[in-house]
Scaffold this active site. Structure first.
Site, PDB file in Angstrom:
ATOM      1  N   HIS A  89      -4.105  -1.779  -4.515  1.00  0.00           N
ATOM      2  CA  HIS A  89      -5.320  -2.014  -4.390  1.00  0.00           C
ATOM      3  C   HIS A  89      -6.069  -1.707  -5.433  1.00  0.00           C
ATOM      4  O   HIS A  89      -7.359  -1.336  -5.763  1.00  0.00           O
ATOM      5  CB  HIS A  89      -6.095  -1.100  -3.278  1.00  0.00           C
ATOM      6  CG  HIS A  89      -5.328  -0.945  -1.859  1.00  0.00           C
ATOM      7  ND1 HIS A  89      -5.119  -2.226  -1.110  1.00  0.00           N
ATOM      8  CD2 HIS A  89      -4.732   0.068  -1.450  1.00  0.00           C
ATOM      9  CE1 HIS A  89      -4.368  -1.843  -0.297  1.00  0.00           C
ATOM     10  NE2 HIS A  89      -4.087  -0.481  -0.311  1.00  0.00           N
ATOM     11  N   SER A 136       0.875  -1.314   0.021  1.00  0.00           N
ATOM     12  CA  SER A 136      -0.192  -0.089  -0.056  1.00  0.00           C
ATOM     13  C   SER A 136       0.958   1.327  -0.077  1.00  0.00           C
ATOM     14  O   SER A 136       1.863   1.475  -0.785  1.00  0.00           O
ATOM     15  CB  SER A 136      -1.058   0.021   1.145  1.00  0.00           C
ATOM     16  OG  SER A 136      -1.879   0.674   1.043  1.00  0.00           O
TER      17      SER A 136
END
Length: 150
Positions: free
Chosen positions: A72, A36
């Site tokens: 993501h 992330s």
């Protein structure tokens, strides 16, 4: 070194205040990793929600890896938004990974993509030079096999 998720804006600000970015550049020659925000930080730019619930571009990464990164990629409208940002030249071309995909670089070259499950993917997103369109190039991954306890 492995860096987890969180706020890329806060993380890099603290690192730079304490000159950790200089130490990380030296460590980069060994092994660095992240997920992330901890993955966006190594690139020049990326797509983040570090500034609130809305996705926005980030162009103040460490730049150890060229281009942009989108984590993501398989959720929260990130794919559509990343494609729009690269097409509009607000982000440079780059790499996008869905949850469960890991990109392994040697230096600045992508060596391989590892995935946890068959449906997980990673793509290179490039802008076509003549048109304001983008193309996704799926990267053939290597699937990690989880061992089962006996």
């Amino acid at each position: 070194m492995f860096v987890g998720g969180g706020s890329v804006a806060n993380m890099l600000a603290v690192w730079r205040v304490h000159a950790l970015d200089v130490a990380l550049r030296a460590a980069w020659e060994v092994v660095l990793g992240g997920t992330s925000a901890g993955a966006i930080c190594w690139f020049e730019a990326g797509l983040t929600d570090s500034f609130g619930p809305q996705l926005r571009t980030w162009s103040d990464g460490l730049g150890f890896l060229p281009g942009s990164f989108c984590p993501h990629y398989d959720r929260d409208r990130r794919r559509e938004r990343y494609l729009e940002e690269v097409a509009g030249q607000r982000l440079p071309a780059g790499l996008a990974c869905g949850g469960g995909a890991t990109a392994h670089f040697v230096g600045t070259r992508l060596r391989e993509v590892l995935v946890e499950a068959e449906h997980v993917r990673a793509v290179r997103v490039n802008r076509r030079s003549q048109h304001a369109a983008v193309e996704e190039e799926v990267i053939a991954p290597r699937r990690l096999i989880a061992s089962t306890p006996q």
